[in-house]
Design a protein around this motif. Structure first.
Motif, short mmCIF file in Angstrom:
data_model
loop_
_atom_site.label_atom_id
_atom_site.label_comp_id
_atom_site.label_asym_id
_atom_site.label_seq_id
_atom_site.Cartn_x
_atom_site.Cartn_y
_atom_site.Cartn_z
N TYR A 298 45.43 49.48 88.37
CA TYR A 298 44.87 49.90 89.81
C TYR A 298 44.83 51.13 89.96
CZ TYR A 298 45.14 50.63 94.72
OH TYR A 298 44.73 51.51 96.09
N LEU A 299 45.56 52.26 89.66
CA LEU A 299 45.38 53.61 89.66
C LEU A 299 44.45 53.87 88.79
CD1 LEU A 299 49.19 54.64 90.10
CD2 LEU A 299 47.47 54.53 91.86
N GLU B 91 41.13 56.23 90.07
CA GLU B 91 40.93 57.30 89.38
C GLU B 91 39.09 57.16 89.06
OE1 GLU B 91 43.12 60.21 87.17
OE2 GLU B 91 44.07 58.26 86.52
N ARG B 92 38.80 56.22 88.55
CA ARG B 92 37.44 56.26 88.06
C ARG B 92 36.38 56.04 89.09
NH1 ARG B 92 36.74 51.89 85.67
NH2 ARG B 92 38.71 50.96 85.64
N GLU C 221 37.32 59.06 99.58
CA GLU C 221 38.56 58.51 99.20
C GLU C 221 39.68 59.35 98.67
OE1 GLU C 221 36.78 53.76 98.63
OE2 GLU C 221 36.51 55.28 97.07
N ARG C 222 39.07 60.33 97.78
CA ARG C 222 40.13 61.23 97.13
C ARG C 222 40.80 61.97 98.12
NH1 ARG C 222 40.18 61.90 91.66
NH2 ARG C 222 38.83 60.48 90.35
N VAL D 279 52.29 58.09 86.47
CA VAL D 279 52.58 59.49 86.94
C VAL D 279 51.49 60.29 86.89
CG1 VAL D 279 54.12 61.72 86.51
CG2 VAL D 279 55.22 59.47 86.54
N GLY D 280 50.77 60.20 85.64
CA GLY D 280 49.51 61.11 85.30
C GLY D 280 48.52 60.59 86.36
N SER D 281 48.18 59.48 86.68
CA SER D 281 47.35 59.20 87.66
C SER D 281 47.47 59.82 89.08
CB SER D 281 47.16 57.74 87.73
OG SER D 281 46.41 56.97 86.76
#
Length: 421
Positions: A326-327, A331-332, A338-339, A361-363
């Motif tokens: 989902y994350l 991101e893509r 939205e960001r 965590v990275g996303s």
């Protein structure tokens, strides 16, 4: 100091380790030994010497006892039994309850230092009633378990497994379970059942209304659980916090962990690994009906119940997806608008025992969310994620820990990560 006698070893126990075991040394080698605690001298049998870096052993006899040792709360798990006949699931039951929490504090503190790379002491606190102080049925950390799973051996017998094995043990008590669960489990074990002739598991659940449900296999029909005045529908064999006081305690802890100055009810707030919506509801109850929050859960049955449970909040929704996928999709594909809403978001994170991990965590950190409230059931996995958040510029601002599993080595931590502004 260590020696050998008739194939056994004498060990001086030095400190506690994660996983319900303690640490000793034998000729310079680390030995993880069960059924003891720091400060004791024990006679132990080595059970695993395959690794050069450490061995594992089981206590056979206590030679010099710690002042914190107590008679085990569950005779089926006591050191007086042969190691192979000790029931699993109460590995701290021989330790004074207050000292159990001190040892859990040591484990969490050590994990934050070693894996998390921060110096922080977070004391593990008891839930009301577990010290017998509020009349809720808690006595010395007993009678808190509202869910119990036992195993069948294919011949109709039913019981827990021995510690660190899949060998079924016959027992005459379940002291961590509520009285109603214990009575049902013992009656079911005495009765035997042709339905258990192929083995498998039998689950017992006591609902908020005091009903005891017995299930073999998965059952998705709904039951009702309650937190304060709010009702939650959950699958009969679905996930719900095991300790009778845990849902209310975690609801309050999450509400308190959110930094209100950073919270935006119109942001793209998230409840990840959301289950049936317990913690999303905690946000809604604190910040109002218009609070926007999306619960993400991989189990479609739990998602369906979350949709119902969150119906009071006009801004709430639930969807079925693996959190990492989902994350990654967000991101893509997220638009600039939205960001922006994600950068203002509060994220509640309640991952499985393995933790959130690098991908999740990275996303979250690349999306730059405003704050993360992390509910962790494993201190080492949590600490590893503390380090990942730290590397990405997030700080662990506050943390609390709770003894949701008395007489076991498990604990729960609630921490708040905030982005450097």
């Amino acid at each position: 100091m260590a020696g050998t006698t008739d194939g056994l070893v004498e060990l001086d126990v030095l400190t506690v380790a994660h996983g319900g075991v303690s640490v000793a040394r034998l000729d310079g080698r680390v030995v993880f030994v069960s059924d003891t605690l720091p400060g004791e001298r024990v006679l132990a049998r080595v059970t695993d010497d395959r690794k050069s870096s450490f061995w594992r052993a089981e206590t056979v006899e206590v030679l010099e006892a710690s002042p914190h040792r107590r008679p085990h709360v569950w005779s089926a798990a006591a050191v007086e039994r042969a190691p192979e006949d000790r029931a699993g699931g109460a590995e701290f039951g021989h330790i004074d309850l207050a000292h159990q929490r001190a040892l859990k504090t040591d484990v969490l503190t050590d994990a934050l230092k070693r894996q998390g790379r921060i110096e922080r002491v977070v004391e593990v606190a008891a839930l009301p009633g577990d010290d017998g102080t509020d009349g809720a049925g808690g006595t010395d950390g007993l009678r808190w378990r509202t869910r119990l799973t036992l195993h069948a051996d294919g011949r109709g017998a039913l019981g827990p497994y021995a510690a660190r094995s899949h060998r079924l043990i016959d027992v005459d008590a379940h002291p961590l379970a509520t009285p109603a669960i214990e009575a049902a489990a013992l009656a079911e074990a005495r009765a035997g059942s042709s339905a258990r002739s192929e083995g498998g598991e039998v689950s017992f659940a006591e609902t908020a209304d005091g009903d005891v449900l017995i299930s073999s296999g998965r059952h998705d029909d709904p039951i009702v659980e309650r937190v304060g005045d709010r009702a939650f529908r959950v699958a009969r064999t679905g996930f719900w916090q095991v300790h009778r006081g845990a849902p209310a305690a975690l609801t309050a802890a999450v509400q308190e962990a959110v930094d209100a100055d950073r919270f935006d009810p119109a942001a793209a707030n998230l409840d990840l690994y959301g289950g049936v919506g317990l913690l999303a509801a905690a946000l809604g109850d604190r910040f109002g009906r218009a609070t926007r929050v999306t619960s993400v859960e991989s189990d479609p049955v739990a998602t369906d119940f979350a949709q119902e449970n969150l119906a009071d909040w006009v801004g709430a929704s639930a969807l079925t997806a693996r959190v990492d996928r989902y994350l990654d999709r967000v991101e893509r594909t997220a638009s600039a608008a939205e960001r922006q809403r994600l950068a203002a978001a509060t994220v509640v994170l309640d991952p499985p025992r393995s933790g959130a991990g690098k991908a999740v965590v990275g996303s979250l950190t690349r999306l730059g969310v405003a704050q993360v409230v992390y509910v962790a059931c494993d201190p080492v996995a949590f600490a590893r994620d503390v380090a990942l958040f730290g590397e990405a510029g997030y700080t662990l601002d506050r943390a609390r820990a709770f003894d949701l599993f008395p007489h076991t080595h498990h604990l729960e931590t609630v921490g708040t990560f905030t982005r450097a502004d």
